[in-house]
Scaffold this active site. Structure first.
Site, PDB file in Angstrom:
ATOM      1  N   LYS A 127     -17.763  30.700  39.698  1.00  0.00           N
ATOM      2  CA  LYS A 127     -18.309  30.998  41.024  1.00  0.00           C
ATOM      3  C   LYS A 127     -19.728  30.492  41.084  1.00  0.00           C
ATOM      4  CE  LYS A 127     -17.000  33.347  44.775  1.00  0.00           C
ATOM      5  NZ  LYS A 127     -15.618  33.607  45.201  1.00  0.00           N
TER       6      LYS A 127
HETATM    7  N1  GLU Z   1     -13.713  31.568  47.612  1.00  0.00           N
HETATM    8  C1  GLU Z   1     -12.303  31.805  47.585  1.00  0.00           C
HETATM    9  C2  GLU Z   1     -11.962  32.978  46.699  1.00  0.00           C
HETATM   10  O1  GLU Z   1     -12.786  33.835  46.449  1.00  0.00           O
HETATM   11  C3  GLU Z   1     -11.514  30.548  47.221  1.00  0.00           C
HETATM   12  C4  GLU Z   1     -11.850  29.953  45.898  1.00  0.00           C
HETATM   13  C5  GLU Z   1     -11.194  28.591  45.672  1.00  0.00           C
HETATM   14  O2  GLU Z   1     -10.419  28.147  46.501  1.00  0.00           O
HETATM   15  O3  GLU Z   1     -11.515  27.998  44.656  1.00  0.00           O
HETATM   16  O4  GLU Z   1     -10.848  33.144  46.288  1.00  0.00           O
END
Ligand code: GLU
Length: 437
Positions: A127
């Site tokens: 993240k």
């Molecule tokens: N931000 C989204 C999540 O928390 C998608 C993450 C992604 O597609 O890599 O799942």
């Protein structure tokens, strides 16, 4: 790895002694650690294994200076955390929000690891975040922030190492800037370094609504276990951003009655069902659900306590704590946001007989279609919208089936069962790969 290999390592008959009670603080990292501890207790892992699973593999903290449109310079802090890269490249969103800090990003990265493993994607979890309120900056300023942040974290990201996607405060345009900055610096176009891109740059059909569609699929699966069709339920959705708004629309399109929605400014309620088309036009014009003339005003707190069948918290972390969870009257809570329920909130909901479909399962549709986008980018071959929708539904309902079956077999909550699957698949990959040196 599939459920088959997961069940090939049977759960111990006698779970290890439960971990120490979770601290009362409701920080996302505390919540993530306490969820991991519950899974580790069920799996009977030792302290060393727990520590490996709890500790991010790599993290970077970068300064992101911005020259504002008026010439002034301001500085932001940016982060990227790769929680785990054992099952494949790191995968996870990029968040722009004022309160972002390293601990929040660590929690979100850990949740991505479990999420990807639960829906059996060949990814680890990662993240990123920048502590900025995007509403306070022009598009040109956000582009400069994104490009500088991308340059600073370049050594850590790549189509085979760590793949970004949108999250709170970022969108497909942000991903276009990340992809362009990365590609220009490498000297050729590398679409697979991000997902959630615009269609014109190799984005996938269905990605924009995938998280929301996935939420509705798992809700239908959860209701189905009690013989309740979607058409018989009332739904309240907290959060009317990328996830909540489309979830509300898809619930309504599939015949559920969406009786309340809210955003950060307040909410609106209509027991006969909110008219989605008119609500979307109102939001497009005013920027909020507040003031919509097709319902009565209500606050975010009131929404959480509405007498509905399904409550979908799709806004921010920690909204269902020990106090607010006690007001919940819904029979099912389906977590659209990451980490909306604290450990205390979870205990209260469980004591009150509320079924919680956890975030790492419920909102995994986004990363599932991100994976489809990455596969398409790597193959340079594009799938139809129908193929994507079918494969998404299959992944989500089969993941729900795995989690629910384990929950029933071992007498666990859906959250503990989901975590056990995610943690066990990750630990199993560690075990098979072995420690180097
Ligand atoms: N931000 C989204 C999540 O928390 C998608 C993450 C992604 O597609 O890599 O799942």
């Amino acid at each position: 790895m599939t459920t088959t290999s997961m069940t090939s390592t049977p759960l111990p008959d006698t779970p290890a002694a439960p971990a120490a009670p979770a601290p009362r603080s409701s920080s996302p990292l505390d919540t993530a650690h306490s969820q991991l501890d519950s899974a580790v207790a069920v799996l009977g892992y030792d302290a060393g294994q727990r520590q490996m699973l709890a500790t991010p593999r790599r993290e970077i903290h970068v300064a992101v200076p911005l020259r504002r449109d008026d010439g002034e310079t301001v500085l932001f802090h940016g982060f990227r955390v790769q929680h785990n890269i054992t099952r494949g490249p790191g995968k996870g969103g990029l968040r722009y929000a004022p309160g972002v800090d390293i601990d929040e990003v660590r929690a979100l990265a850990m949740w991505m690891t479990w999420k990807c493993a639960i829906v059996d994607l060949p990814y680890g979890g990662a993240k990123g975040g920048v502590a900025i309120d995007p509403r306070d900056y022009s598009t040109a300023e956000l582009e400069r922030v994104t490009r500088r942040y991308t340059s600073e974290i370049m050594p850590m990201i790549g189509p085979d190492t760590d793949i970004m996607a949108p999250d709170m405060g970022t969108d497909e345009h942000t991903m276009a800037w990340v992809m362009d900055t990365y590609s220009v610096n490498r000297g050729y176009t590398i679409p697979a370094v991000v997902t959630g891109k615009p269609l014109a740059l190799g984005g996938s059909r269905g990605r924009g609504t995938a998280t929301s569609a996935g939420i509705v699929h798992v809700t239908a699966a959860a209701l189905g276990e009690s013989g309740v069709p979607l058409t018989d339920v009332t739904v309240a959705v907290q959060g009317f951003g990328k996830v909540g708004s489309h979830a509300a629309a898809i619930f309504a399109a599939r015949g559920a009655t969406v009786v309340a929605v809210s955003d950060q400014y307040g909410g609106v309620r209509n027991d006969a069902g909110l008219a989605m088309d008119r609500l979307f036009s109102h939001v497009a014009t005013t920027g909020s659900v507040v003031g919509f003339d097709g319902g009565d005003p209500l606050s975010n707190e009131e929404l959480l306590g509405l007498d509905v069948d399904v409550l979908v918290p799709a806004a921010v972390e920690g909204v269902l704590d020990g106090v607010t969870a006690a007001t919940v009257r819904a029979r099912w809570v389906v977590e659209g946001a990451n980490g909306p329920t604290t450990t205390d909130g979870d205990s209260v909901l469980a004591a009150n007989g509320v079924t919680v479909v956890p975030d790492v399962l419920a909102n995994a549709g986004g990363v599932v279609v991100s994976y489809f986008e990455w596969v398409q980018a790597n193959q340079t071959y594009w799938w139809s919208e129908e193929e994507i929708a079918d494969r998404l539904e299959h992944r989500m309902t089969s993941a729900y089936g795995d989690v629910s079956a384990l929950a029933k077999r071992e007498g666990l909550s859906l959250r503990d069962a989901a975590l056990v699957i995610g943690v066990q698949r990750t630990a199993e990959a560690h075990r098979i790969r072995g420690l180097y040196p």
